[in-house]
Design a protein around this motif. Structure first.
Motif, PDB file in Angstrom:
ATOM      1  N   THR A 147      -6.342  12.364  -2.544  1.00 45.18           N
ATOM      2  CA  THR A 147      -6.335  10.964  -2.101  1.00 45.18           C
ATOM      3  C   THR A 147      -4.987  10.319  -2.375  1.00 45.18           C
ATOM      4  O   THR A 147      -4.452   9.579  -1.529  1.00 45.18           O
ATOM      5  N   PHE A 148      -4.426  10.603  -3.549  1.00 44.71           N
ATOM      6  CA  PHE A 148      -3.104  10.062  -3.882  1.00 44.71           C
ATOM      7  C   PHE A 148      -2.062  10.555  -2.886  1.00 44.71           C
ATOM      8  O   PHE A 148      -1.242   9.779  -2.384  1.00 44.71           O
ATOM      9  N   GLY A 149      -2.088  11.866  -2.586  1.00 46.26           N
ATOM     10  CA  GLY A 149      -1.118  12.431  -1.666  1.00 46.26           C
ATOM     11  C   GLY A 149      -1.256  11.874  -0.257  1.00 46.26           C
ATOM     12  O   GLY A 149      -0.254  11.456   0.361  1.00 46.26           O
ATOM     13  N   VAL A 150      -2.483  11.852   0.265  1.00 45.03           N
ATOM     14  CA  VAL A 150      -2.723  11.365   1.632  1.00 45.03           C
ATOM     15  C   VAL A 150      -2.391   9.881   1.756  1.00 45.03           C
ATOM     16  O   VAL A 150      -1.715   9.444   2.707  1.00 45.03           O
ATOM     17  N   THR A 151      -2.833   9.075   0.783  1.00 47.10           N
ATOM     18  CA  THR A 151      -2.571   7.636   0.822  1.00 47.10           C
ATOM     19  C   THR A 151      -1.083   7.342   0.727  1.00 47.10           C
ATOM     20  O   THR A 151      -0.565   6.423   1.394  1.00 47.10           O
ATOM     21  N   SER A 152      -0.365   8.121  -0.084  1.00 41.11           N
ATOM     22  CA  SER A 152       1.096   7.941  -0.218  1.00 41.11           C
ATOM     23  C   SER A 152       1.784   8.225   1.107  1.00 41.11           C
ATOM     24  O   SER A 152       2.693   7.481   1.529  1.00 41.11           O
ATOM     25  N   LEU A 153       1.374   9.299   1.792  1.00 41.27           N
ATOM     26  CA  LEU A 153       1.977   9.647   3.089  1.00 41.27           C
ATOM     27  C   LEU A 153       1.701   8.571   4.128  1.00 41.27           C
ATOM     28  O   LEU A 153       2.602   8.180   4.890  1.00 41.27           O
ATOM     29  N   LEU A 154       0.490   8.081   4.176  1.00 43.16           N
ATOM     30  CA  LEU A 154       0.122   7.042   5.132  1.00 43.16           C
ATOM     31  C   LEU A 154       0.897   5.747   4.856  1.00 43.16           C
ATOM     32  O   LEU A 154       1.308   5.056   5.783  1.00 43.16           O
ATOM     33  N   SER A 155       1.076   5.430   3.581  1.00 43.72           N
ATOM     34  CA  SER A 155       1.811   4.217   3.202  1.00 43.72           C
ATOM     35  C   SER A 155       3.266   4.306   3.641  1.00 43.72           C
ATOM     36  O   SER A 155       3.857   3.308   4.099  1.00 43.72           O
ATOM     37  N   LYS A 156       3.859   5.510   3.523  1.00 44.73           N
ATOM     38  CA  LYS A 156       5.254   5.702   3.946  1.00 44.73           C
ATOM     39  C   LYS A 156       5.402   5.551   5.443  1.00 44.73           C
ATOM     40  O   LYS A 156       6.368   4.987   5.948  1.00 44.73           O
ATOM     41  N   LYS A 157       4.410   6.071   6.215  1.00 41.83           N
ATOM     42  CA  LYS A 157       4.474   5.969   7.672  1.00 41.83           C
ATOM     43  C   LYS A 157       4.352   4.528   8.132  1.00 41.83           C
ATOM     44  O   LYS A 157       5.032   4.079   9.056  1.00 41.83           O
ATOM     45  N   GLU A 158       3.483   3.761   7.450  1.00 41.78           N
ATOM     46  CA  GLU A 158       3.309   2.351   7.788  1.00 41.78           C
ATOM     47  C   GLU A 158       4.561   1.539   7.489  1.00 41.78           C
ATOM     48  O   GLU A 158       4.894   0.588   8.181  1.00 41.78           O
ATOM     49  N   ALA A 159       5.259   1.966   6.398  1.00 35.77           N
ATOM     50  CA  ALA A 159       6.494   1.269   6.020  1.00 35.77           C
ATOM     51  C   ALA A 159       7.613   1.545   7.026  1.00 35.77           C
ATOM     52  O   ALA A 159       8.480   0.734   7.250  1.00 35.77           O
TER      53      ALA A 159
END
Length: 424
Positions: free
Chosen positions: A412-424
Motif C-alpha cells: 500500500t505504501f509503495g502503490v500510494t507513493s507511486l500514485l501520489s507522484k503521478k498526480e504531482a
C-alpha cells in the motif's frame, strides 16, 4: 544547555530506565531459555520490535516535538484522538500494573510475605509522588536510578557469559525469528516510545532557553544511547537464558527463570540484587507511563493542572486494582490488545520518521487503514475458534505467523507513493 554532553547522557539514561520495566526484565531470559541454540535468531527478531522500532519512535518525537496526538493527526484528528485514548488506556491498565505485580512477586513477597494489595498501594503512592514532581523526573531517574540498574544487570550478564556453561539444548521454536518479533510486542516498547517520547519533549519544554534544534539533537542522541543500552542488555539476557537453559525446569515461569539466572551468576546474594533491580526498573517505567498519560489529558483539557492531577490519581488507583493479578494473567490479557494496537503503532512510527514528501496525509490514511484491516485476523484469534480463520490466513502471506499486515502495508505504501507522484 550549559553542558550538552552531560544532558545527553542523563537524558539517555532516563530514557533507558523508563523503557526498561517489568517485561524487559522477565521476557529476554525466558526467551533465551526456549530459544537455546537458536538464540541469535530470536535476538534479531526481538531487537526489531523491542529496540529498533521503539528508538525510531523516539527519533520521530525529535522531529515532531509535540505529543502522541501528532503521531496520528495526518490520518485524521478523530483517528488520532481515538488512537491516543486506546493507547493510554492500555498503558495504564496493563504495563503499568504489571510493573507492580512483578515487583511484588520478585522483590517483596519472597522476603516479607505481605499481601499484593499492600505492595501495590505503597508502590503507586510513590509513583504518584514522582509524577506530581515531573519536572525533576529526568534528573532523578537519569542521574541516580539508571546507573544502579545498569551495574546490576551487567554484573549478571558478564558473569554468565564467562561461566563454563555451554548451550546444550535445542530450540523449542518452529520459527525463532518470528517468535522473537512477537515476544518483543510484550515489552510494550513501541507503545512506550510514543508515550515516553512525549514525556521527554514536555519535560524539556520546562527549559524555555532550549531551541527546537537543540532539543532535536538532545532527543536524537539520548535515544540512540538508550537504544544501545537496550540492545546490549537484551542480547546479554537472552544469551544467558540460552546458556543456562538446561538448568531450568521445563515449565519454569518467566519470573522463575530470571530469579534462577541471578542466583546462578551472583549466588545467593544475587536474589537480593535482583530484588533491588526489579523494584527500580519497574518503578521508573510506571512513572513514565502515568506521567505520559497525565500529560495527554492535561493537554486535552486546555493545559488544566487539575486534569493532570486527576488522571495521575486515577491511573495509580487503576494500577493498584490491576496489580492484584499475577504476571502471567496480565500477559495473557495483554496479547489481544497488543495484536490490535501494535501494528498500527509500528506503521505510525515508521511513517512519522520519513520526510514529509514520502509520508503525505493520503499515504498515512491508506497505510493505516490497510494495516488495521489485515491485522484483524490476528486480533480475532483470541475470541473465535482458530480453525474458522484458517481460510483467511491461507490467503494472506505471513498471517499464520501473526504478521499478515506487513506485506499489505508495504504494498500500500509503495502503490500510494507511486500514485501520489503521478498526480504531482
Amino acid at each position: 544547555m550549559k553542558n550538552p554532553k552531560k544532558e545527553i547522557l542523563i537524558t539517555g539514561f532516563a530514557l533507558f530506565s523508563m523503557f526498561f520495566g517489568a517485561g524487559n526484565l522477565i521476557l529476554p531470559p525466558f526467551l533465551g531459555k526456549n530459544a537455546a541454540d537458536a538464540w541469535h535468531w530470536v535476538t534479531l527478531g526481538f531487537f526489531i520490535t523491542a529496540v529498533f522500532i521503539p528508538i525510531l519512535g523516539i527519533l520521530a518525537h525529535a522531529r515532531l516535538q509535540g505529543t502522541m496526538y501528532d503521531f496520528g493527526k495526518k490520518v485524521s484528528p478523530t483517528f488520532s484522538l481515538i488512537y491516543c485514548l486506546i493507547v493510554y488506556s492500555i498503558s495504564v491498565a496493563l504495563p503499568a500494573p504489571r510493573t507492580a505485580s512483578v515487583t511484588h512477586e520478585m522483590a517483596i513477597q519472597p522476603y516479607f510475605g505481605t499481601d499484593s494489595l499492600l505492595t501495590s498501594s505503597i508502590y503507586f503512592a510513590l509513583v504518584l509522588v514522582f509524577v506530581m514532581n515531573r519536572s525533576k523526573i529526568l534528573t532523578l531517574i537519569g542521574r541516580f536510578l539508571t546507573p544502579l540498574i545498569i551495574v546490576i544487570l551487567l554484573s549478571i550478564i558478564f558473569i554468565g557469559i564467562f561461566s563454563s556453561n555451554t548451550i546444550s539444548t535445542p530450540t523449542i521454536f518452529d520459527t525463532p525469528f518470528v517468535s522473537g518479533l512477537l515476544e518483543g510486542y510484550q515489552t510494550f516498547d513501541a507503545i512506550g516510545a510514543v508515550v515516553i517520547g512525549g514525556v521527554l519533549v514536555i519535560s524539556m519544554n520546562f527549559n524555555k532557553n532550549t531551541s527546537f534544534q537543540e532539543k532535536k539533537e538532545l532527543i536524537t542522541k539520548s535515544g540512540l544511547i538508550a537504544g544501545l543500552g537496550l540492545l546490549i542488555i537484551y542480547a546479554g539476557l537472552i544469551f544467558n537464558g540460552a546458556i543456562f537453559s538446561s538448568t531450568f525446569a521445563e515449565k519454569a515461569t518467566r519470573t522463575e527463570v530470571l530469579t534462577g539466572l541471578s542466583t546462578q551468576t551472583l549466588g545467593n546474594i544475587g536474589t537480593t540484587f535482583l530484588s533491588v533491580l526489579v523494584a527500580l526498573a519497574c518503578f521508573t517505567t510506571a512513572v513514565g507511563i502515568i506521567t505520559g498519560t497525565s500529560d495527554y489529558f492535561k493537554g486535552l483539557f486546555n493545559n488544566s493542572k487539575k486534569a493532570y492531577t486527576v488522571t495521575a490519581v486515577i491511573g495509580c488507583i487503576l494500577g493498584v486494582v490491576m496489580g492484584q493479578l499475577d504476571v502471567h494473567d496480565i500477559i495473557v490479557i495483554a496479547l489481544p490488545a497488543l495484536m490490535f494496537i501494535y501494528p498500527i503503532t509500528i506503521v505510525l512510527i515508521l511513517l512519522n520518521i520519513l520526510p514529509e514528501k514520502l509520508a503525505t496525509p493520503t499515504i498515512f490514511k491508506a497505510v493505516v487503514i490497510v494495516t488495521f484491516i489485515f491485522s484483524i485476523p490476528d486480533f480475532l484469534q483470541f475470541f473465535v475458534n482458530k480453525e474458522s480463520l484458517v481460510g483467511i490466513q491461507n490467503m494472506i502471506p505471513f498471517s499464520k505467523d501473526q504478521l499478515g499486515w506487513v506485506l499489505p502495508a508495504l504494498l500500500t505504501f509503495g502503490v500510494t507513493s507511486l500514485l501520489s507522484k503521478k498526480e504531482a
